[in-house]
Design an enzyme around this catalytic site. Structure first.
Site, PDB file in Angstrom:
ATOM      1  N   GLU A   1       2.491 -59.306  27.596  1.00 23.13           N
ATOM      2  CA  GLU A   1       1.065 -59.116  27.298  1.00 23.13           C
ATOM      3  C   GLU A   1       0.593 -60.187  26.299  1.00 23.13           C
ATOM      4  O   GLU A   1      -0.588 -60.508  26.249  1.00 23.13           O
ATOM      5  CB  GLU A   1       0.865 -57.700  26.746  1.00 23.13           C
ATOM      6  CG  GLU A   1      -0.561 -57.278  26.475  1.00 23.13           C
ATOM      7  CD  GLU A   1      -1.448 -57.020  27.695  1.00 23.13           C
ATOM      8  OE1 GLU A   1      -0.923 -56.902  28.818  1.00 23.13           O
ATOM      9  OE2 GLU A   1      -2.676 -56.979  27.515  1.00 23.13           O
TER      10      GLU A   1
ATOM     11  N   LYS B   1       1.237 -57.286  18.873  1.00 19.15           N
ATOM     12  CA  LYS B   1       2.609 -57.643  19.245  1.00 19.15           C
ATOM     13  C   LYS B   1       2.891 -59.116  18.943  1.00 19.15           C
ATOM     14  O   LYS B   1       4.036 -59.486  18.669  1.00 19.15           O
ATOM     15  CB  LYS B   1       2.841 -57.350  20.730  1.00 19.15           C
ATOM     16  CG  LYS B   1       3.019 -55.865  21.051  1.00 19.15           C
ATOM     17  CD  LYS B   1       4.427 -55.401  20.706  1.00 19.15           C
ATOM     18  CE  LYS B   1       4.708 -53.993  21.183  1.00 19.15           C
ATOM     19  NZ  LYS B   1       6.086 -53.570  20.924  1.00 19.15           N
TER      20      LYS B   1
HETATM   21  P1  NAP Z   1       6.948 -45.854  25.584  1.00 24.15           P
HETATM   22  O1  NAP Z   1       7.583 -45.108  26.703  1.00 24.15           O
HETATM   23  O2  NAP Z   1       5.480 -45.724  25.353  1.00 24.15           O
HETATM   24  O3  NAP Z   1       7.717 -45.457  24.231  1.00 24.15           O
HETATM   25  C1  NAP Z   1       7.222 -45.802  22.965  1.00 24.15           C
HETATM   26  C2  NAP Z   1       7.751 -44.822  21.948  1.00 24.15           C
HETATM   27  O4  NAP Z   1       7.251 -45.197  20.648  1.00 24.15           O
HETATM   28  C3  NAP Z   1       7.340 -43.363  22.159  1.00 24.15           C
HETATM   29  O5  NAP Z   1       8.488 -42.553  22.108  1.00 24.15           O
HETATM   30  C4  NAP Z   1       6.404 -43.090  20.997  1.00 24.15           C
HETATM   31  O6  NAP Z   1       6.459 -41.764  20.526  1.00 24.15           O
HETATM   32  C5  NAP Z   1       6.972 -44.016  19.926  1.00 24.15           C
HETATM   33  N1  NAP Z   1       6.009 -44.246  18.847  1.00 24.15           N
HETATM   34  C6  NAP Z   1       4.661 -44.371  18.939  1.00 24.15           C
HETATM   35  N2  NAP Z   1       4.118 -44.487  17.717  1.00 24.15           N
HETATM   36  C7  NAP Z   1       5.139 -44.419  16.817  1.00 24.15           C
HETATM   37  C8  NAP Z   1       5.204 -44.449  15.408  1.00 24.15           C
HETATM   38  N3  NAP Z   1       4.116 -44.559  14.649  1.00 24.15           N
HETATM   39  N4  NAP Z   1       6.413 -44.346  14.819  1.00 24.15           N
HETATM   40  C9  NAP Z   1       7.539 -44.210  15.561  1.00 24.15           C
HETATM   41  N5  NAP Z   1       7.548 -44.154  16.907  1.00 24.15           N
HETATM   42  C10 NAP Z   1       6.351 -44.260  17.527  1.00 24.15           C
HETATM   43  O7  NAP Z   1       7.254 -47.419  25.723  1.00 24.15           O
HETATM   44  P2  NAP Z   1       8.381 -48.175  26.579  1.00 24.15           P
HETATM   45  O8  NAP Z   1       7.822 -48.508  27.907  1.00 24.15           O
HETATM   46  O9  NAP Z   1       9.668 -47.462  26.452  1.00 24.15           O
HETATM   47  O10 NAP Z   1       8.434 -49.558  25.792  1.00 24.15           O
HETATM   48  C11 NAP Z   1       9.312 -49.720  24.679  1.00 24.15           C
HETATM   49  C12 NAP Z   1       8.805 -50.878  23.839  1.00 24.15           C
HETATM   50  O11 NAP Z   1       8.754 -52.065  24.616  1.00 24.15           O
HETATM   51  C13 NAP Z   1       7.394 -50.695  23.285  1.00 24.15           C
HETATM   52  O12 NAP Z   1       7.370 -51.300  22.009  1.00 24.15           O
HETATM   53  C14 NAP Z   1       6.520 -51.470  24.239  1.00 24.15           C
HETATM   54  O13 NAP Z   1       5.337 -51.905  23.572  1.00 24.15           O
HETATM   55  C15 NAP Z   1       7.446 -52.620  24.605  1.00 24.15           C
HETATM   56  N6  NAP Z   1       7.278 -53.203  25.930  1.00 24.15           N
HETATM   57  C16 NAP Z   1       7.296 -52.417  27.023  1.00 24.15           C
HETATM   58  C17 NAP Z   1       7.211 -52.992  28.288  1.00 24.15           C
HETATM   59  C18 NAP Z   1       7.234 -52.163  29.539  1.00 24.15           C
HETATM   60  O14 NAP Z   1       6.839 -52.676  30.590  1.00 24.15           O
HETATM   61  N7  NAP Z   1       7.718 -50.929  29.493  1.00 24.15           N
HETATM   62  C19 NAP Z   1       7.113 -54.397  28.401  1.00 24.15           C
HETATM   63  C20 NAP Z   1       7.127 -55.162  27.253  1.00 24.15           C
HETATM   64  C21 NAP Z   1       7.235 -54.558  26.006  1.00 24.15           C
HETATM   65  P3  NAP Z   1       5.370 -40.651  20.947  1.00 24.15           P
HETATM   66  O15 NAP Z   1       5.944 -40.037  22.168  1.00 24.15           O
HETATM   67  O16 NAP Z   1       5.344 -39.755  19.780  1.00 24.15           O
HETATM   68  O17 NAP Z   1       4.081 -41.370  21.197  1.00 24.15           O
HETATM   69  N1  GDD Z   2      -2.920 -47.883  33.417  1.00 21.17           N
HETATM   70  C1  GDD Z   2      -3.707 -48.198  34.455  1.00 21.17           C
HETATM   71  N2  GDD Z   2      -4.387 -47.203  35.098  1.00 21.17           N
HETATM   72  N3  GDD Z   2      -3.802 -49.501  34.820  1.00 21.17           N
HETATM   73  C2  GDD Z   2      -4.575 -49.795  35.889  1.00 21.17           C
HETATM   74  C3  GDD Z   2      -5.282 -48.818  36.597  1.00 21.17           C
HETATM   75  C4  GDD Z   2      -5.181 -47.459  36.176  1.00 21.17           C
HETATM   76  O1  GDD Z   2      -5.781 -46.557  36.754  1.00 21.17           O
HETATM   77  N4  GDD Z   2      -5.933 -49.431  37.613  1.00 21.17           N
HETATM   78  C5  GDD Z   2      -5.651 -50.724  37.541  1.00 21.17           C
HETATM   79  N5  GDD Z   2      -4.841 -50.961  36.484  1.00 21.17           N
HETATM   80  C6  GDD Z   2      -4.339 -52.287  36.070  1.00 21.17           C
HETATM   81  C7  GDD Z   2      -4.606 -52.618  34.597  1.00 21.17           C
HETATM   82  O2  GDD Z   2      -5.968 -53.065  34.452  1.00 21.17           O
HETATM   83  C8  GDD Z   2      -3.563 -53.715  34.384  1.00 21.17           C
HETATM   84  O3  GDD Z   2      -4.059 -54.953  34.835  1.00 21.17           O
HETATM   85  C9  GDD Z   2      -2.410 -53.305  35.305  1.00 21.17           C
HETATM   86  O4  GDD Z   2      -2.922 -52.289  36.166  1.00 21.17           O
HETATM   87  C10 GDD Z   2      -1.166 -52.775  34.602  1.00 21.17           C
HETATM   88  O5  GDD Z   2      -1.561 -51.753  33.695  1.00 21.17           O
HETATM   89  P1  GDD Z   2      -0.466 -50.844  32.960  1.00 21.17           P
HETATM   90  O6  GDD Z   2       0.455 -50.243  33.945  1.00 21.17           O
HETATM   91  O7  GDD Z   2      -1.204 -49.937  32.029  1.00 21.17           O
HETATM   92  O8  GDD Z   2       0.429 -51.908  32.170  1.00 21.17           O
HETATM   93  P2  GDD Z   2       0.053 -53.175  31.263  1.00 21.17           P
HETATM   94  O9  GDD Z   2       0.474 -54.387  32.046  1.00 21.17           O
HETATM   95  O10 GDD Z   2      -1.315 -53.114  30.760  1.00 21.17           O
HETATM   96  O11 GDD Z   2       1.031 -52.973  30.024  1.00 21.17           O
HETATM   97  C11 GDD Z   2       2.402 -52.634  30.211  1.00 21.17           C
HETATM   98  O12 GDD Z   2       3.167 -53.817  30.305  1.00 21.17           O
HETATM   99  C12 GDD Z   2       3.165 -54.637  29.136  1.00 21.17           C
HETATM  100  C13 GDD Z   2       4.023 -55.875  29.455  1.00 21.17           C
HETATM  101  O13 GDD Z   2       3.252 -56.821  30.120  1.00 21.17           O
HETATM  102  C14 GDD Z   2       2.841 -51.771  29.032  1.00 21.17           C
HETATM  103  O14 GDD Z   2       4.135 -51.273  29.269  1.00 21.17           O
HETATM  104  C15 GDD Z   2       2.869 -52.577  27.745  1.00 21.17           C
HETATM  105  O15 GDD Z   2       3.438 -51.783  26.692  1.00 21.17           O
HETATM  106  C16 GDD Z   2       3.740 -53.826  27.984  1.00 21.17           C
HETATM  107  O16 GDD Z   2       3.804 -54.603  26.814  1.00 21.17           O
END
Ligand code: NAP
Ligand code: GDD
Length: 343
Positions: A127, A153
């Site tokens: 992102e 971030k």
């Molecule tokens: P996630 O499922 O949303 O998990 C995030 C966790 O952080 C949740 O358990 C949440 O707890 C906890 N959290 C929120 N606020 C907090 C606070 N103030 N103090 C301590 N914990 C807190 O995210 P994920 O997909 O596993 O992603 C893990 C990490 O990778 C995140 O930092 C995300 O931004 C980053 N990331 C994710 C992706 C992806 O595609 N999944 C890609 C790039 C980076 P609650 O349940 O209480 O809200």
């Molecule tokens: N959530 C959501 N809901 N997204 C939608 C929808 C909807 O109904 N319709 C279209 N989208 C489009 C969003 O506008 C975005 O372009 C794309 O789907 C992906 O949205 P998300 O799945 O919410 O993920 P993200 O790419 O914004 O963010 C996720 O990936 C990041 C890494 O690139 C998250 O996991 C972030 O925490 C992570 O850093």
């Protein structure tokens, strides 16, 4: 014995990483801001909840972070905790900055003072590339975040680099592209799609309502990506790495793949918010578009170059998008059946 502290333990990545580290013989301290039994459903499903030592840690509170690190003396800290939903960061920009930008700084400060030999992993994100300046994106690509989440971030990303260079702390950022799984949160688009398509498969007639169908993402499988996080902390020197698949597909294509899984083909008609997806055989409306799910600023297309991770960590993705959609659809159909049984 290696001891890992994982923040965000109850999130998608936290659960997969906990399982992976426990399988590697680690003691895992699981930190989240709340200790509610139902929140650890992912750890339970992976069969490791009882092996994790759960503790409270809120990334907003320095004294809490400091005393946890001083008491538990972890050898590695994985900071996965975050306000991770991009759309919500437009509604809560200040909270997002406090958790996602200053949160990691609080941990780094605690490491610097208590024990600078503790290794640190920061969950950076694709992102940060936002309005991309070139494609595919690598560790060398310029950043241009498009959301308060992305900006927060990016601060964290740079402060990690700064603490590495200033104090010699072994601190890495993994620049991870979108990674999904059956355990993905329901607010994210992939899970919203597979969960809804599963419901439709079991008889629900309500169409799936989405926002921008043309955004493209590089989607991988979370269980593959957490292996890369661990590898980053096992190198001679700390560095930053992109983890991705190198392929990019649109939301529209993800929708089509999910409906294909239940043997439905989508026919698209109309444009913008008036676009609809129909069942090609029955003409039933499957998909609608609503302004509600568009963002003030969009990240149009992400595609990662993971060659540095492949060369230096020996990491590569193992799961293609078709397989990932299948895993998510199978899980959601089974889960929906369980819910129907409970009613
Ligand atoms: P996630 O499922 O949303 O998990 C995030 C966790 O952080 C949740 O358990 C949440 O707890 C906890 N959290 C929120 N606020 C907090 C606070 N103030 N103090 C301590 N914990 C807190 O995210 P994920 O997909 O596993 O992603 C893990 C990490 O990778 C995140 O930092 C995300 O931004 C980053 N990331 C994710 C992706 C992806 O595609 N999944 C890609 C790039 C980076 P609650 O349940 O209480 O809200
Ligand atoms: N959530 C959501 N809901 N997204 C939608 C929808 C909807 O109904 N319709 C279209 N989208 C489009 C969003 O506008 C975005 O372009 C794309 O789907 C992906 O949205 P998300 O799945 O919410 O993920 P993200 O790419 O914004 O963010 C996720 O990936 C990041 C890494 O690139 C998250 O996991 C972030 O925490 C992570 O850093």
């Amino acid at each position: 014995m290696k001891k890992a502290l994982i923040t965000g333990i109850n999130g998608q990545d936290g659960a997969y990483l906990a399982k992976h580290l426990i399988d590697q013989g680690y003691k895992v301290i699981g930190a989240d801001r709340r200790r509610v039994d139902s929140l650890s459903w992912r750890l339970k499903r992976l069969g490791v909840d009882d092996e994790v030592e759960h503790i409270y840690l809120d990334l907003l509170e320095f004294s809490n972070i400091f005393s946890v690190i001083r008491k538990h003396q972890p050898t590695e800290i994985y900071n996965l905790g975050a306000q991770s939903f991009v759309a919500a960061s437009f509604d809560q920009p200040i909270l997002t900055a406090d958790i996602d930008a200053i949160g990691p700084l609080r941990i780094l400060e605690a490491i610097r003072v208590i024990d600078p030999s503790i290794k640190f992993y920061q969950a950076s994100t694709s992102e940060m590339f936002g309005l991309v300046t070139s494609s595919p994106q690598s560790e060398e690509t310029a950043f241009y975040p498009r959301s308060p989440y992305g900006v927060a971030k990016l601060y964290a990303h740079w402060i990690v680099k700064n603490y590495r260079e200033s104090y010699g702390i072994y601190a890495c950022s993994g620049i991870l592209f979108n990674h999904e799984s059956p355990f993905r949160g329901l607010e994210f688009v992939t899970k919203k799609i597979t969960n809804h398509v599963a419901k439709m498969h079991l008889g629900n007639k309500t169409p799936l309502v989405l926002g921008n169908l043309d955004a493209k993402r590089d989607w991988g499988f979370a269980a593959d990506y957490i292996e890369g996080m661990h590898l980053m902390l096992q190198q001679e020197q700390a560095d930053d790495y992109v983890l991705a698949t190198g392929t990019s597909k649109s939301i529209r294509e993800f929708v089509e793949m999910s409906f294909n899984f239940i043997n439905k083909e989508v026919r698209w008609e109309g444009e913008g918010v008036n676009e609809k997806g129909f069942d090609a055989k029955t003409n039933e409306i499957l998909v609608e578009v609503s302004k509600e799910f568009f963002r003030p600023a969009e990240v149009h297309e992400l595609k990662g170059d993971y060659s540095k991770a492949q060369k230096e960590l020996g990491w590569q993705p193992k799961t293609d998008l078709k397989k990932l959609v299948g895993l998510m659809m199978e899980y959601d159909i089974e889960r929906q059946k369980e819910e129907v049984k409970l009613v």
